[in-house]
Design a protein around this motif. Structure first.
Motif, mmCIF file in Angstrom:
data_model
loop_
_atom_site.group_PDB
_atom_site.id
_atom_site.type_symbol
_atom_site.label_atom_id
_atom_site.label_comp_id
_atom_site.label_asym_id
_atom_site.label_seq_id
_atom_site.Cartn_x
_atom_site.Cartn_y
_atom_site.Cartn_z
ATOM 1 N N TRP A 31 0.803 -1.239 0.062
ATOM 2 C CA TRP A 31 -0.119 -0.018 0.095
ATOM 3 C C TRP A 31 0.904 1.253 -0.121
ATOM 4 O O TRP A 31 1.688 1.433 0.933
ATOM 5 C CB TRP A 31 -0.802 -0.089 1.064
ATOM 6 C CG TRP A 31 -1.856 -1.044 1.281
ATOM 7 C CD1 TRP A 31 -1.892 -2.084 2.027
ATOM 8 C CD2 TRP A 31 -3.053 -1.337 0.607
ATOM 9 N NE1 TRP A 31 -2.908 -3.122 1.770
ATOM 10 C CE2 TRP A 31 -3.715 -2.275 0.944
ATOM 11 C CE3 TRP A 31 -3.688 -0.209 -0.070
ATOM 12 C CZ2 TRP A 31 -4.911 -2.958 0.480
ATOM 13 C CZ3 TRP A 31 -4.856 -0.842 -0.688
ATOM 14 C CH2 TRP A 31 -5.551 -2.136 -0.429
ATOM 15 N N ASN A 32 0.679 2.289 -1.032
ATOM 16 C CA ASN A 32 1.386 3.315 -1.253
ATOM 17 C C ASN A 32 3.006 3.259 -1.002
ATOM 18 O O ASN A 32 3.648 3.956 -0.309
ATOM 19 C CB ASN A 32 0.992 4.530 0.055
ATOM 20 C CG ASN A 32 -0.410 4.816 -0.126
ATOM 21 O OD1 ASN A 32 -0.866 5.209 -0.994
ATOM 22 N ND2 ASN A 32 -1.304 4.905 0.941
ATOM 23 N N ASN A 33 3.411 2.078 -1.654
ATOM 24 C CA ASN A 33 4.923 1.680 -1.812
ATOM 25 C C ASN A 33 5.520 1.438 -0.689
ATOM 26 O O ASN A 33 6.843 1.545 -0.561
ATOM 27 C CB ASN A 33 5.477 2.905 -2.573
ATOM 28 C CG ASN A 33 4.955 3.096 -4.064
ATOM 29 O OD1 ASN A 33 4.923 2.322 -4.751
ATOM 30 N ND2 ASN A 33 4.754 4.409 -4.239
ATOM 31 N N ARG A 34 4.718 0.888 0.421
ATOM 32 C CA ARG A 34 5.442 0.687 1.491
ATOM 33 C C ARG A 34 5.554 -0.893 1.344
ATOM 34 O O ARG A 34 5.275 -1.628 0.718
ATOM 35 C CB ARG A 34 4.368 0.844 2.838
ATOM 36 C CG ARG A 34 4.260 2.421 2.836
ATOM 37 C CD ARG A 34 3.597 2.786 4.198
ATOM 38 N NE ARG A 34 3.476 4.294 4.398
ATOM 39 C CZ ARG A 34 2.470 4.939 4.859
ATOM 40 N NH1 ARG A 34 1.347 4.420 5.076
ATOM 41 N NH2 ARG A 34 2.491 6.180 4.760
ATOM 42 N N GLU A 35 6.123 -1.523 2.735
ATOM 43 C CA GLU A 35 6.537 -2.799 2.823
ATOM 44 C C GLU A 35 5.122 -3.661 2.486
ATOM 45 O O GLU A 35 4.218 -3.272 3.305
ATOM 46 C CB GLU A 35 7.152 -3.098 4.022
ATOM 47 C CG GLU A 35 7.372 -4.548 4.236
ATOM 48 C CD GLU A 35 8.149 -5.008 5.636
ATOM 49 O OE1 GLU A 35 8.180 -6.169 6.036
ATOM 50 O OE2 GLU A 35 8.719 -4.103 6.130
ATOM 51 N N PRO A 36 4.919 -4.747 1.933
ATOM 52 C CA PRO A 36 3.693 -5.534 1.677
ATOM 53 C C PRO A 36 3.322 -6.055 3.117
ATOM 54 O O PRO A 36 4.195 -6.334 3.798
ATOM 55 C CB PRO A 36 4.320 -6.840 0.822
ATOM 56 C CG PRO A 36 5.547 -6.245 0.050
ATOM 57 C CD PRO A 36 6.453 -5.255 0.936
ATOM 58 N N LYS A 37 1.977 -6.217 3.037
ATOM 59 C CA LYS A 37 1.411 -6.651 4.206
ATOM 60 C C LYS A 37 0.381 -7.906 3.732
ATOM 61 O O LYS A 37 -0.037 -7.740 2.496
ATOM 62 C CB LYS A 37 0.641 -5.535 5.091
ATOM 63 C CG LYS A 37 1.773 -4.751 5.681
ATOM 64 C CD LYS A 37 0.967 -3.877 6.768
ATOM 65 C CE LYS A 37 1.901 -3.046 7.496
ATOM 66 N NZ LYS A 37 1.380 -2.509 8.601
ATOM 67 N N TYR A 38 -0.140 -8.692 4.571
ATOM 68 C CA TYR A 38 -1.010 -9.633 4.155
ATOM 69 C C TYR A 38 -2.560 -8.898 4.242
ATOM 70 O O TYR A 38 -2.831 -8.010 5.302
ATOM 71 C CB TYR A 38 -1.212 -10.892 5.191
ATOM 72 C CG TYR A 38 -0.026 -11.625 4.832
ATOM 73 C CD1 TYR A 38 0.061 -12.621 3.880
ATOM 74 C CD2 TYR A 38 0.981 -11.647 6.039
ATOM 75 C CE1 TYR A 38 1.113 -13.380 3.916
ATOM 76 C CE2 TYR A 38 2.256 -12.368 5.419
ATOM 77 C CZ TYR A 38 2.209 -13.168 4.466
ATOM 78 O OH TYR A 38 3.439 -13.961 4.270
ATOM 79 N N SER A 57 0.669 -7.537 9.435
ATOM 80 C CA SER A 57 2.075 -7.538 9.475
ATOM 81 C C SER A 57 2.368 -9.193 9.169
ATOM 82 O O SER A 57 1.452 -10.089 9.565
ATOM 83 C CB SER A 57 2.682 -6.934 10.324
ATOM 84 O OG SER A 57 2.519 -7.626 11.765
ATOM 85 N N THR A 58 3.561 -9.556 9.136
ATOM 86 C CA THR A 58 3.736 -11.035 8.931
ATOM 87 C C THR A 58 3.913 -11.526 10.341
ATOM 88 O O THR A 58 3.142 -12.570 10.443
ATOM 89 C CB THR A 58 5.503 -10.963 8.586
ATOM 90 O OG1 THR A 58 5.585 -10.324 7.275
ATOM 91 C CG2 THR A 58 6.035 -12.318 8.625
ATOM 92 N N ASP A 59 4.228 -10.827 11.482
ATOM 93 C CA ASP A 59 4.054 -11.044 12.881
ATOM 94 C C ASP A 59 2.496 -11.553 13.335
ATOM 95 O O ASP A 59 2.358 -12.443 13.777
ATOM 96 C CB ASP A 59 4.761 -10.310 13.992
ATOM 97 C CG ASP A 59 6.297 -10.368 13.742
ATOM 98 O OD1 ASP A 59 6.817 -11.117 13.421
ATOM 99 O OD2 ASP A 59 7.022 -9.232 14.152
#
Length: 75
Positions: A31-38, A57-59
């Motif tokens: 989202w908005n060029n940020r780190e990918p999230k589920y 997040s991954t966690d």
């Protein structure tokens, strides 16, 4: 209103599909060029429109996986 940018990095799977063709999908999204999230939400067939959803997040996804696995072991 600011434009929302997203890129579906990986489609993990579809949970359900409505009679209108919208699908509830689990995806990995930036989202908005940020780190990918589920991300879990409804999408139109062309992925141009989306419903409300949740991002994890991954966690958080790992914690959710553990919780879901506990459901199967509860008697």
């Amino acid at each position: 209103m600011a434009s929302l940018q997203y890129e579906i990095i990986k489609t993990i799977g579809t949970l359900s599909e409505s009679t209108t063709g919208w699908k509830k999908e689990l995806n990995l999204i930036s989202w908005n060029n940020r780190e990918p999230k589920y991300d879990l939400r409804d999408w139109s067939s062309d992925h141009e429109k989306m419903g409300k959803g949740i991002t994890l997040s991954t966690d958080e996804m790992s914690n959710l996986k553990e919780l879901l696995e506990q459901i199967n072991t509860i008697s």
